[in-house]
Design a protein around this motif. Structure first.
Motif, short mmCIF file in Angstrom:
data_model
loop_
_atom_site.label_atom_id
_atom_site.label_comp_id
_atom_site.label_asym_id
_atom_site.label_seq_id
_atom_site.Cartn_x
_atom_site.Cartn_y
_atom_site.Cartn_z
N VAL A 7 0.82 -1.21 0.00
CA VAL A 7 0.00 0.00 0.00
C VAL A 7 0.86 1.25 0.00
O VAL A 7 0.61 2.20 -0.76
N ALA A 8 1.90 1.28 0.83
CA ALA A 8 2.76 2.46 0.93
C ALA A 8 3.45 2.76 -0.40
O ALA A 8 3.56 3.92 -0.83
N THR A 9 3.88 1.69 -1.10
CA THR A 9 4.54 1.87 -2.39
C THR A 9 3.56 2.37 -3.43
O THR A 9 3.88 3.21 -4.27
N ARG A 10 2.31 1.83 -3.39
CA ARG A 10 1.30 2.28 -4.34
C ARG A 10 1.01 3.76 -4.15
O ARG A 10 0.84 4.51 -5.11
N GLU A 11 0.94 4.19 -2.91
CA GLU A 11 0.69 5.60 -2.63
C GLU A 11 1.85 6.46 -3.12
O GLU A 11 1.64 7.54 -3.68
N ARG A 12 3.06 5.96 -2.90
CA ARG A 12 4.25 6.67 -3.37
C ARG A 12 4.25 6.74 -4.89
O ARG A 12 4.52 7.78 -5.48
N GLN A 13 3.92 5.64 -5.53
CA GLN A 13 3.86 5.59 -6.98
C GLN A 13 2.85 6.61 -7.51
O GLN A 13 3.13 7.35 -8.47
#
Length: 495
Positions: A7-13
């Motif tokens: 989730v954190a990476t998706r938000e960063r992306q």
């Protein structure tokens, strides 16, 4: 599709893509996995990582904006050219932006009077010579992948080629580079003149593997096409004799336009692929080219024949016309794809040794073939001792990949031991980063990091490549190797 991103990476992306789309068209920002997966590796396919976001700028201003945006967000950036590199230098960050310069394909100008070409980094190596041909000029560095590799990638890796012995590597043929640092500061290094004021930072940028700046324009030197050229194919029944013959040519005061060596497994693979006319009975062959005025070529060819005969050549064949010369070279140029036909995968290494130690290192590689149970044809730029062992393996077999990596590590450490280096023209990337701990001391590595910090204090541009941290070296088991002072063959110089 691969595993779902955390989730954190998706938000960063999402945040990074949104920031880039503020000034880039939608087609220039890729973030869906089906669009980003083609960028997961370069020519070193054993190492893969899907990038979080891919940016495809079309102007220098967009490159600058991408770097400024990523710098402000603390996002790593990895520059990429054609993706033909063989050391993992363009391996993308899973948490960053892969910056593709594929759209920078314009030849800005060719100046036949000044003998220069100004090009964008996405221009193919061979396209420069094609553009210069109407003026009787060409660009000398010619990597085997020159039909596909880009000049920007050549600058990043300081690429060579079969004619680099006489005409030099990329660093000797680039006059000026323009680009941007990680924080978007413009750089203009070198000059179209013979020299430029101040420190020679141009030589620092060439070969820096995209860790110091992103290149957006390059000025290269063009040379007059030689009026005549011929190639001698020399056969030998022993690799040591062939290696000694290479050193003997240079010791005789001859600097050929090209001096290449291939062993029997390599020549057989090539002959089945392109039919270059190679001697399949020879244990090793040398291709030695002379170019210049017709009279100079004939005199040098005669001298080279004498050297090869004294060195024990079993057969000598000189090209009779331009078509045969090109046919001889076509085999050497096709060596990598030819080997790709006989193995699921191959690991193309790149290290350099003193010419007088070529035979010794080739015998060592032969011993490693038995030790690891893997085949390893050899093709290389013999004139400057730049080896390209091709370890054949199956990447789907984890144990074969492990053995291949160990095989390669032993070869690189052997090269350092005999007074050579772990790379010649492919760069370090991620492939050889552990062996940097072997070649260089802690103090030397610290200086490399100091240079990196001077250009990129935040360490965001192509991070984790080329120069290992001291902590990594400690984990690897730092064992700095001092080159052995073993005597060279009598009368044959070391370089």
């Amino acid at each position: 599709m691969g595993e779902a991103l955390p989730v954190a990476t998706r938000e960063r992306q999402r945040a990074v893509a949104q920031a880039l789309r503020a000034f880039l068209p939608e087609r220039s920002v890729l973030w869906q996995e089906e669009d980003t997966r083609p960028y997961e590796c370069d020519g070193l396919t054993a190492y893969r990582q899907v990038p979080m976001v891919v940016a495809l700028p079309e102007t220098e201003a967009q490159v600058q904006q991408i770097l400024r945006a990523c710098h402000a967000l603390g996002v790593p950036v990895v520059p990429r050219g054609a993706g033909t590199g063989l050391s993992g230098g363009a391996l993308p960050p899973g948490d960053g932006v892969l910056l593709s310069l594929a759209k920078f394909m314009r030849i800005v100008r060719v100046d036949p009077v000044a003998r220069i070409a100004v090009v964008q980094p996405g221009v193919r190596n061979l396209a420069i010579s094609d553009a210069a041909a109407p003026f009787g000029l060409y660009y000398a560095p010619d990597p085997s992948s020159q039909i596909a590799c880009t000049i920007g990638g050549n600058v990043a890796e300081n690429s060579g080629g079969v004619h680099c012995l006489k005409y030099g590597l990329t660093v000797h043929n680039v006059l000026r580079v323009r680009g941007y640092t990680m924080d978007g500061e413009p750089l203009d290094l070198g000059s179209e003149a013979l020299d430029a004021p101040g420190l020679d930072l141009l030589a620092l940028i060439v070969g820096s593997e995209g860790m110091l700046a992103v290149t957006t324009e390059i000025t290269v030197k063009l040379l007059p096409k030689p009026p005549a050229a011929r190639v001698i194919m020399a056969s030998f029944d022993d690799v040591q004799k062939a290696g000694d013959a290479v050193a003997a040519v240079i010791a005789a005061g001859i600097i050929p336009a090209g001096l290449e060596m291939m062993d029997r497994p390599a020549t057989r693979a090539v002959e089945e692929f392109v039919g270059a006319g190679y001697d399949l009975e020879a244990t090793a062959i040398l291709l030695c080219e002379s170019d210049g005025l017709p009279e100079e070529v004939e005199a040098e060819i005669a001298k080279v024949k004498e050297v090869f005969e004294r060195a024990g050549a079993t057969r000598l064949t000189a090209s009779r016309d331009e078509a045969e010369r090109l046919r001889f070279w076509s085999g050497r140029k096709a060596a990598f794809p030819a080997v790709g036909r006989i193995s699921p995968d191959y690991y193309c290494m790149d290290s350099t040794v003193p010419r007088a130690r070529i035979g010794e290192v080739l015998r060592f590689i032969g011993e490693l073939e038995k030790k690891y149970g893997l085949r390893c044809p050899n093709v290389f730029h013999a004139g400057d001792g730049n080896l390209h062992p091709l370890i054949l393996f199956d990447a789907n077999d984890a144990d074969e990949l492990r053995r291949t990596e160990e095989f390669a590590g032993e070869v690189m450490e052997k090269c350092v031991t005999v007074g050579g280096t772990i790379t010649g023209e492919h760069g370090v990337g991620v492939e050889k980063i552990d062996q940097m701990c072997v070649q260089f001391s802690d103090a030397e590595l610290a200086q490399f990091h100091a240079v990196k910090r001077a250009f990129d204090p935040a360490g965001l541009l192509n991070p984790g490549k080329a120069v290992p941290t001291l902590a990594r070296c400690a984990e690897f088991g730092h064992r700095h190797v001092h080159a052995a002072a073993a005597p060279a063959h009598p009368g044959l110089p070391r370089f």
